[in-house]
Write a protein that holds these residues in place. Structure first.
Motif, PDB file in Angstrom:
ATOM      1  N   ASN A 140       0.836  -1.181   0.000  1.00  0.00           N
ATOM      2  CA  ASN A 140       0.000   0.000   0.000  1.00  0.00           C
ATOM      3  C   ASN A 140       0.879   1.243   0.000  1.00  0.00           C
ATOM      4  O   ASN A 140       0.646   2.190  -0.735  1.00  0.00           O
ATOM      5  CB  ASN A 140      -0.862  -0.060   1.251  1.00  0.00           C
ATOM      6  N   ASP A 193      -6.712  -0.026  -3.522  1.00  0.00           N
ATOM      7  CA  ASP A 193      -6.258  -1.419  -3.476  1.00  0.00           C
ATOM      8  C   ASP A 193      -5.926  -1.884  -4.896  1.00  0.00           C
ATOM      9  O   ASP A 193      -6.774  -1.835  -5.787  1.00  0.00           O
ATOM     10  CB  ASP A 193      -7.350  -2.306  -2.861  1.00  0.00           C
ATOM     11  N   PHE A 194      -4.685  -2.324  -5.080  1.00  0.00           N
ATOM     12  CA  PHE A 194      -4.232  -2.690  -6.420  1.00  0.00           C
ATOM     13  C   PHE A 194      -5.064  -3.808  -7.042  1.00  0.00           C
ATOM     14  O   PHE A 194      -5.218  -3.860  -8.255  1.00  0.00           O
ATOM     15  CB  PHE A 194      -2.752  -3.103  -6.385  1.00  0.00           C
ATOM     16  N   ARG A 195      -5.607  -4.709  -6.198  1.00  0.00           N
ATOM     17  CA  ARG A 195      -6.429  -5.793  -6.762  1.00  0.00           C
ATOM     18  C   ARG A 195      -7.657  -5.230  -7.457  1.00  0.00           C
ATOM     19  O   ARG A 195      -8.006  -5.652  -8.560  1.00  0.00           O
ATOM     20  CB  ARG A 195      -6.861  -6.777  -5.665  1.00  0.00           C
ATOM     21  N   GLY A 198       2.949  -6.694  -0.415  1.00  0.00           N
ATOM     22  CA  GLY A 198       1.678  -7.194  -0.960  1.00  0.00           C
ATOM     23  C   GLY A 198       1.648  -7.298  -2.473  1.00  0.00           C
ATOM     24  O   GLY A 198       1.360  -8.357  -3.045  1.00  0.00           O
ATOM     25  N   LEU A 199       1.954  -6.206  -3.133  1.00  0.00           N
ATOM     26  CA  LEU A 199       1.887  -6.176  -4.593  1.00  0.00           C
ATOM     27  C   LEU A 199       3.138  -6.821  -5.204  1.00  0.00           C
ATOM     28  O   LEU A 199       3.033  -7.622  -6.150  1.00  0.00           O
ATOM     29  CB  LEU A 199       1.763  -4.719  -5.023  1.00  0.00           C
ATOM     30  N   ARG A 251       3.331 -16.750  -6.682  1.00  0.00           N
ATOM     31  CA  ARG A 251       2.969 -15.632  -5.818  1.00  0.00           C
ATOM     32  C   ARG A 251       3.392 -15.910  -4.387  1.00  0.00           C
ATOM     33  O   ARG A 251       3.228 -17.025  -3.906  1.00  0.00           O
ATOM     34  CB  ARG A 251       1.451 -15.438  -5.793  1.00  0.00           C
TER      35      ARG A 251
HETATM   36  P1  ADP Z   1       0.808  -2.432   3.645  1.00  0.00           P
HETATM   37  O1  ADP Z   1       1.551  -3.334   4.601  1.00  0.00           O
HETATM   38  O2  ADP Z   1       1.614  -1.275   3.141  1.00  0.00           O
HETATM   39  O3  ADP Z   1      -0.560  -2.029   4.105  1.00  0.00           O
HETATM   40  P2  ADP Z   1       0.774  -4.714   1.876  1.00  0.00           P
HETATM   41  O4  ADP Z   1       2.218  -5.015   1.766  1.00  0.00           O
HETATM   42  O5  ADP Z   1      -0.084  -5.645   2.641  1.00  0.00           O
HETATM   43  O6  ADP Z   1       0.531  -3.231   2.339  1.00  0.00           O
HETATM   44  O7  ADP Z   1       0.199  -4.590   0.383  1.00  0.00           O
HETATM   45  C1  ADP Z   1      -1.110  -4.228   0.148  1.00  0.00           C
HETATM   46  C2  ADP Z   1      -1.313  -4.077  -1.351  1.00  0.00           C
HETATM   47  O8  ADP Z   1      -0.927  -5.292  -2.014  1.00  0.00           O
HETATM   48  C3  ADP Z   1      -2.765  -3.815  -1.687  1.00  0.00           C
HETATM   49  O9  ADP Z   1      -2.905  -2.741  -2.571  1.00  0.00           O
HETATM   50  C4  ADP Z   1      -3.180  -5.112  -2.365  1.00  0.00           C
HETATM   51  O10 ADP Z   1      -4.100  -4.878  -3.365  1.00  0.00           O
HETATM   52  C5  ADP Z   1      -1.900  -5.616  -2.970  1.00  0.00           C
HETATM   53  N1  ADP Z   1      -2.048  -7.068  -3.177  1.00  0.00           N
HETATM   54  C6  ADP Z   1      -2.172  -8.028  -2.238  1.00  0.00           C
HETATM   55  N2  ADP Z   1      -2.392  -9.226  -2.827  1.00  0.00           N
HETATM   56  C7  ADP Z   1      -2.433  -8.998  -4.165  1.00  0.00           C
HETATM   57  C8  ADP Z   1      -2.644  -9.819  -5.324  1.00  0.00           C
HETATM   58  N3  ADP Z   1      -2.880 -11.116  -5.207  1.00  0.00           N
HETATM   59  N4  ADP Z   1      -2.590  -9.215  -6.532  1.00  0.00           N
HETATM   60  C9  ADP Z   1      -2.380  -7.901  -6.654  1.00  0.00           C
HETATM   61  N5  ADP Z   1      -2.187  -7.085  -5.608  1.00  0.00           N
HETATM   62  C10 ADP Z   1      -2.201  -7.615  -4.384  1.00  0.00           C
END
Ligand code: ADP
Length: 402
Positions: free
Chosen positions: A211, A283-285, A335-336, A366
């Protein structure tokens, strides 16, 4: 030794209890809505006991810590029989300013220094301090350790951390690049160096894309540049943050929209980035789904937001190849970075002129540590799941054991 890891935010508190012999998480949880109505979710991981989840009053972080410690030691949901089985507490602290280049045992001087850094981390440092004080009160005599998000980046050379603004602002107010996500960059760069066979003078570029997103250039294990700056707003665009923009935009928008500086700052932090460009989500998803749905009226903007993000990640990697004189490895994490084959493919395509190739089959994997380097690539490309909590737990144990 069991080590409790605390990540305190302004209204939430995440925790994990590690058994450091096995480096396994034995329990974890989240206290939320502190100061509102209070909600606790506690998950014992290894002993088969049930999950606890309920609203319970938590006017301050003290009640939140008390609730967490109560669950960790309870007969029904607990994982230890008493607090004496918790040997130390490791706290994630956002901003250590120029004072902290590594993790430290917390004493009064450390608390005073973290307080001094509040202007640099106005949202997080006060919350981190509340977590520290609540633990000190609830667990007197148990060593508390601070692990700073900024510490890993303290090795940047002066020319990399200095902004080209009047030097007196650095001298008077310590305005400079600090960088964040340091614990993550440190962990994944060390893993990459291990995968490179501990090559001397290694050149690693780490991309923490969650994020929040930041890129770092790591030379022989030490950070030499990173994309976030004085605050986490600088660098690549993020879920809701703009990343780097022309600073003149601030006055321009303030005048045209009749906004105060503070309101423009809010827009840049909370309404920009992927959310701002796509109009879909932070949210990237969601944004990837909208981009792939031609029926969605925001499909073009969703694709544009992704393109802006991916292009900027590649641009930073390219610039860090200058910083490092090339690259031995590029690492994707968070996450991404761990989960988006599209991000990794697009970044590799942008960098193909620098000899970067990824294996399209391996790139489909993944969320696990994998070498996705393609045939003929002159740069290794790794997916390395980050583990900031483990780093905090290891630092805590190491400091306690001297
Ligand atoms: P933070 O710790 O900064 O809150 P994360 O490292 O958990 O964030 O990452 C969150 C981001 O990763 C979100 O935007 C989410 O959409 C993206 N993300 C998580 N899983 C997937 C996936 N399977 N495909 C695409 N993006 C994903």
């Amino acid at each position: 030794m069991n080590v409790l890891i605390i990540n305190a935010g302004s209204s939430s508190l995440k925790y994990q209890l590690f058994d450091m012999e096995s480096e396994q998480i034995v329990a974890k949880g989240l206290a939320e809505r502190i100061g509102i109505d209070g909600h606790l979710k506690h998950t014992p991981v290894t002993n088969g006991k049930p999950v606890f989840e309920a609203n319970q009053p938590m006017p301050t972080h003290s009640e939140a810590i008390a609730a967490v410690l109560d669950k960790l030691t309870s007969a029904e949901y607990g994982v230890v029989s008493s607090l004496t089985e918790i040997g130390a507490v490791g706290h994630r602290v956002l901003h250590g300013g120029q004072k902290f280049s590594k993790s430290v045992l917390i004493d009064d001087a450390v608390i005073a220094a973290v307080e001094e850094c509040i202007p640099l981390g106005p949202l997080h440092n006060p919350a981190n301090l509340m977590g520290i004080r609540a633990c000190q009160a609830a667990m007197p005599g148990v060593p508390q350790i601070a692990v700073f998000d900024t510490a890993f980046h303290q090795t940047m050379p002066e020319f990399a951390y200095t902004y080209a603004i009047p030097y007196k602002y650095y001298e008077k107010y310590n305005i400079r690049r600090y960088g964040f996500h340091g614990t993550s960059h440190r962990y994944v760069s060390a893993e990459a160096i291990r995968l490179l066979g501990n090559k001397p003078n290694s050149r690693v570029i780490t991309c923490h894309c969650g994020n929040g997103a930041s890129i770092a250039a790591v030379k022989d294990g030490k950070c030499v540049d990173t994309s976030m700056g004085l605050t986490p707003l600088e660098g690549v665009p993020m879920g809701t943050r703009s990343g780097s923009i022309d600073p003149a935009i601030i006055e321009f928008v303030a005048n045209l929209e009749g906004l105060t500086r503070q309101e423009v700052f809010e827009v840049l932090n909370k309404k920009s980035g992927i959310l701002g460009v796509s109009g879909v989500s932070s949210d990237f998803r969601d944004v990837e789904a909208a981009a792939n749905d031609s029926e969605n009226p925001l499909s073009h903007r969703a694709q544009l937001a992704l393109d802006v993000f991916r292009y900027n990640v590649a641009k930073y990697i390219g610039s860090y190849m200058v910083t490092l004189g090339g690259a031995d490895a590029i690492v994707f994490t968070a996450g991404l970075g761990e989960n988006s084959p599209e991000l990794r493919q697009s970044v590799a395509d942008w960098l193909s002129g620098f000899g970067v190739r990824i294996d399209s089959e391996k790139n489909k994997l993944r969320g696990k540590l994998v070498d996705i380097t393609g045939e003929g690539s002159t740069v290794k490309v790794f997916i390395i799941p980050t583990n900031e909590e483990l780093v905090i737990a290891r630092d805590t144990k190491a400091i306690v054991e001297g």
